[in-house]
Design a protein around this motif. Structure first.
Motif, PDB file in Angstrom:
ATOM      1  N   UNK A 108       0.827  -1.213   0.000  1.00 29.01           N
ATOM      2  CA  UNK A 108       0.000   0.000   0.000  1.00 29.01           C
ATOM      3  C   UNK A 108       0.857   1.257   0.000  1.00 29.01           C
ATOM      4  N   UNK A 109       0.327   2.314  -0.562  1.00 34.19           N
ATOM      5  CA  UNK A 109       1.013   3.592  -0.505  1.00 34.19           C
ATOM      6  C   UNK A 109       0.942   4.139   0.919  1.00 34.19           C
ATOM      7  N   UNK A 110       1.762   5.115   1.189  1.00 35.27           N
ATOM      8  CA  UNK A 110       1.737   5.746   2.516  1.00 35.27           C
ATOM      9  C   UNK A 110       0.355   6.339   2.794  1.00 35.27           C
ATOM     10  N   UNK A 111      -0.217   6.980   1.776  1.00 40.96           N
ATOM     11  CA  UNK A 111      -1.545   7.583   1.930  1.00 40.96           C
ATOM     12  C   UNK A 111      -2.588   6.521   2.213  1.00 40.96           C
ATOM     13  N   UNK A 112      -2.477   5.363   1.583  1.00 36.32           N
ATOM     14  CA  UNK A 112      -3.440   4.292   1.808  1.00 36.32           C
ATOM     15  C   UNK A 112      -3.319   3.729   3.229  1.00 36.32           C
ATOM     16  N   UNK A 113      -2.097   3.573   3.705  1.00 36.74           N
ATOM     17  CA  UNK A 113      -1.909   3.082   5.076  1.00 36.74           C
ATOM     18  C   UNK A 113      -2.591   4.020   6.066  1.00 36.74           C
ATOM     19  N   UNK A 114      -2.371   5.315   5.896  1.00 36.41           N
ATOM     20  CA  UNK A 114      -2.964   6.288   6.805  1.00 36.41           C
ATOM     21  C   UNK A 114      -4.489   6.311   6.673  1.00 36.41           C
ATOM     22  N   UNK A 165       5.879   2.060   9.512  1.00 36.63           N
ATOM     23  CA  UNK A 165       7.198   1.424   9.548  1.00 36.63           C
ATOM     24  C   UNK A 165       7.151   0.039   8.924  1.00 36.63           C
ATOM     25  N   UNK A 166       6.098  -0.705   9.226  1.00 33.03           N
ATOM     26  CA  UNK A 166       5.966  -2.055   8.675  1.00 33.03           C
ATOM     27  C   UNK A 166       5.801  -2.030   7.163  1.00 33.03           C
ATOM     28  N   UNK A 167       5.257  -0.921   6.636  1.00 33.45           N
ATOM     29  CA  UNK A 167       5.072  -0.786   5.190  1.00 33.45           C
ATOM     30  C   UNK A 167       6.296  -0.183   4.506  1.00 33.45           C
TER      31      UNK A 167
END
Length: 275
Positions: free
Chosen positions: A59-65, A83-85
């Protein structure tokens, strides 16, 4: 009384080596949300959510958030997901004594002092007392110094047999309420340190001299805290407030608890004391 201290860690970050997929799946299952429901909330597809959880898609950073927001993941644990991503943490953890927190500290202290003569305090995610007003100081009169220093903990102060517990007239009800509150928080945050605190205070012996009032049969709008002070029984109902949309772990884990008098006699007494 005012106490200012750095907020302590309230939860332990999930191991990064698990990978973001299993961590997100764990949060989704804990929230009892299906992949389809999460996808609809996040503007994605059930297939994409499935691919993320199984590691087939990063996933993108935006998707994780975005997923963390819709799963109501605590701010501290959102950093662990990032961090895990493979991304940098998004939320800082700024000590309360940092100069950048001056406005926050001043605002919080002004708020709880303005609530006087009624008690009010601020705790962090581990129930350590960050600030308290003179109404709280009044209730703590006679509590041993070792429970008050170096960093008093609200749960220990309330439930320890040398703390407030012997003075609480409805200790059975109030103790059950506090332990249930901690249990819900542990379930939501997966906090090992909070679980250790829970196990500690739950094991405290109930003081033999503590008065147990029978459960009230009359209707009540909230469970009161009925506590003895200077030969009188004061009655309060509590309210807890948190900061909306926090962008810092320290701020996210702060809670302001205010105690509103539950009867006219308590109002009269607090005002007569000139706090």
């Amino acid at each position: 009384m005012t106490i200012v201290a750095s907020a302590s860690a309230a939860s332990s970050p999930a191991p990064v080596e698990q990978g973001v997929g299993p961590l997100l799946r764990g949060w989704r299952e804990q929230r009892r949300v299906t992949q389809l429901e999460l996808a609809l909330r996040a503007g994605s597809s059930a297939r994409h959510i499935s691919f993320i959880e199984t590691g087939r898609s990063r996933p993108s950073e935006e998707m994780v958030l975005r997923l963390a927001e819709h799963l109501d993941v605590p701010v501290r644990d959102r950093n662990a997901l990032l961090l895990a991503a493979g991304y940098a943490p998004h939320y800082p953890r700024t000590p309360l004594d940092d100069p950048s927190m001056d406005a926050l500290r001043a605002g919080v202290e002004q708020l709880i002092q303005g609530y006087e003569p009624y008690p009010a305090l601020v705790v962090d995610g581990h129930y350590d007392v960050v600030a308290a007003n003179r109404g709280i100081a009044m209730l703590l009169e006679g509590v041993p110094e070792w429970l008050l220093t170096p960093s008093p903990n609200a749960m220990r102060l309330t439930l320890h047999p040398e703390g407030l517990a012997p003075r609480i007239r409805n200790l059975r009800e109030w103790r059950g309420h506090l332990l249930a509150q901690m249990g819900r928080q542990i379930a939501l945050q997966r906090s090992t340190s909070l679980r250790a605190l829970y196990e500690e205070v739950a094991a405290y012996p109930v003081p033999e001299q503590a008065g147990f009032e029978p459960e009230q049969s009359v209707p009540r709008f909230a469970l009161p805290l009925r506590i003895e002070h200077d030969g009188r029984v004061l009655s309060f109902v509590s309210s807890i407030s948190t900061f909306n949309t926090p962008m810092d772990i320290t701020v996210a884990e702060l809670a302001i608890e205010t105690f509103l008098p539950a009867d006219p006699a308590t109002v009269k007494y607090l005002h007569s004391e000139g706090i």
